[in-house]
Design a protein around this motif. Sequence first.
Motif, PDB file in Angstrom:
ATOM      1  N   ILE A  56       0.888  -1.164  -0.067  1.00  0.00           N
ATOM      2  CA  ILE A  56      -0.061   0.160   0.070  1.00  0.00           C
ATOM      3  C   ILE A  56       0.844   1.382  -0.041  1.00  0.00           C
ATOM      4  O   ILE A  56       0.640   2.269  -0.767  1.00  0.00           O
ATOM      5  CB  ILE A  56      -0.893   0.020   1.269  1.00  0.00           C
ATOM      6  N   GLU A  60       1.141   4.098  -2.989  1.00  0.00           N
ATOM      7  CA  GLU A  60       0.589   5.456  -2.912  1.00  0.00           C
ATOM      8  C   GLU A  60       2.008   6.455  -2.878  1.00  0.00           C
ATOM      9  O   GLU A  60       1.529   7.662  -3.608  1.00  0.00           O
ATOM     10  CB  GLU A  60      -0.087   5.659  -1.529  1.00  0.00           C
ATOM     11  N   ARG A 183      -4.350   8.940   2.549  1.00  0.00           N
ATOM     12  CA  ARG A 183      -4.868   7.896   1.617  1.00  0.00           C
ATOM     13  C   ARG A 183      -4.264   6.425   2.207  1.00  0.00           C
ATOM     14  O   ARG A 183      -4.952   5.504   2.171  1.00  0.00           O
ATOM     15  CB  ARG A 183      -4.428   7.955   0.007  1.00  0.00           C
ATOM     16  N   ARG A 187      -6.357   3.478   3.454  1.00  0.00           N
ATOM     17  CA  ARG A 187      -6.541   2.113   2.876  1.00  0.00           C
ATOM     18  C   ARG A 187      -6.049   1.049   3.516  1.00  0.00           C
ATOM     19  O   ARG A 187      -6.644  -0.130   3.445  1.00  0.00           O
ATOM     20  CB  ARG A 187      -5.412   2.089   1.580  1.00  0.00           C
ATOM     21  N   ALA A 467      -7.589  -5.276   4.264  1.00  0.00           N
ATOM     22  CA  ALA A 467      -6.298  -4.715   3.304  1.00  0.00           C
ATOM     23  C   ALA A 467      -5.022  -5.334   3.919  1.00  0.00           C
ATOM     24  O   ALA A 467      -4.179  -5.421   3.264  1.00  0.00           O
ATOM     25  CB  ALA A 467      -6.264  -3.287   3.229  1.00  0.00           C
ATOM     26  N   HIS A 571     -12.727  -1.447  -1.055  1.00  0.00           N
ATOM     27  CA  HIS A 571     -13.037  -0.264  -1.709  1.00  0.00           C
ATOM     28  C   HIS A 571     -14.126   0.620  -1.151  1.00  0.00           C
ATOM     29  O   HIS A 571     -14.366   1.550  -1.851  1.00  0.00           O
ATOM     30  CB  HIS A 571     -13.287  -0.786  -3.037  1.00  0.00           C
TER      31      HIS A 571
END
Length: 572
Positions: A56, A60, A183, A187, A467, A571
Amino acid sequence: MLFSRLLIPTLKENPAEAEAVSHRLLLRAGMIRKLASGIYNYLPLGLRVLRKVEGIVREEMNRAGAQEVLLPAVQPAELWEESGRWHVYGKELLRLKDRHSREFCFGPTHEEVITDLVRREVHSYRQLPLNLYQIQVKFRDEIRPRFGLIRGREFIMKDAYSFDVDEAGAEATYETMYQTYHRIFSRCGLEFKIVEADTGPIGGSFSHEFMVLADTGEDLLASCTACAYGANLEKAEALPSRPNPMPAPVGSAPEEVHTPEVRTIDEVAAFLKVSPQDIVKTLIYETDRGPVAVLIRGDHEVNEVKVKNLLRVTDISLAGPSRVEELTGAEVGFSGPVGLKLPIYADHAVAALGAFVSGANRKDFHLVNVNPQRDFTITQVADLRTVTSQDPCPRCGAKLTILRGIEVGHIFKLGLKYSEALKATFLDADGQEVFMFMGCYGIGVSRIVAAAIEQGHDEEGIIWPMALAPFQVGVVPISISDEATWEAALSLYEDLKNAGVEVLLDDRDERPGVKFKDFDLIGLPLRVVIGPKTLAQGKAEVRHRRSRQIALVDLDKLLDYLKDNIYSELHG
């Protein structure tokens, strides 16, 4: 993956060494094992979670235009001497020598190394802006490593460093990283708050911390109940108190009162029948610029970070008992500002008092009716205390609340601190040599693993966000000896793998209760139980780990049901 082929050494009992929830559950779930104090091995499940976090972060950071590099963990002392940090960083810096007696350190951070790299390779404004990051092992020799991955000595960190042509460019990059971090933690499925923070040994003009909110967090932060203000307790501002409307009469001198063996604030308040807020504590500090006295109201606590920043010193510590007696003439508990021959720094709340009680610099005596405007000289008045929930927000005046959290990210505006020290320059459009403006952006990758557990767990074990879970789905056949049950479980396992779902099949010849306990402990988001009774109905049992809800799903709809749930949690 088959359960029997994985190294998952789960534990039934809580390890005695573990204090924090995350430490206890990571050990019990067979995800980490201790090698030495503050140093851990990552086992297969733990490493899978770690790699999820790294993935992740990489996605990003790359999306934000940063470029990945990998810098050496071992760094030469010369670079740290050039920046001025070799002698000031402290005992957390692990120093070592090679066979030629050359000095090195195991990097706790990489400002010096990255600045050295860029100053050698970047020479023109056309090569800027530049943002370089790495995911690397760091080492800080913590005096008391604790809480497993939350405060270890060796840890995994993402650190990024930006280089811009001017301050406006640096501000823009800082804002980009601010949004990128938002973000990343969103996430990861974490509840977090962004707060203002002290820059500490990294330096720079300004910084923000990203704090995962958790009742077991080791950090405290002040958060406004009405506006967006939030700050680490080290940084949170205490507004100046209003002056006392009834100051002590100018002609009334301080009065010495016999207070035998009365030392603490509570003892003095009870003995003299006054409130703690009518008493002033005189704290004697040693600094690298000499001793000083700090005055704090009796019902407040000194904030040593604020004192250190005000004095612009590197080291600060409370003076020992013998040193206090040498400087004040009295034992600890009887120090006061009147007649004290030291620089005196007073908190705003002290300066606002009309009169107060203080130590008399004489054993077993205190002074009453001390006036800060009349009886001694204050070197400087400043915000030197830790805020409380009784303080108003410094931005809007509303009520503050004190929360607990775990720092998982920290971004800094470094300005010219390192580029000037290491002479990292470039030629601008006019051909002039100027210094680069820098920023620094860190994420505790391994700490996120622990923080997610501190925020997501119950009495049964870990509750992973989708996640970060080592596997998204666990398939548990009630009995592998029942052919129909095993075939159905194996068929679902293959279908899930072919659909790109991360699945763990429990192929052990164990009682169902043992399997259920292990799956609850390791915290997979979805568990599918297949047994003769549900098979006879053409269904399977799906348990949602977070909500504990159980759904009976038709076998021909099971794959879509699981994929839809995975997609929905990933999501939103």
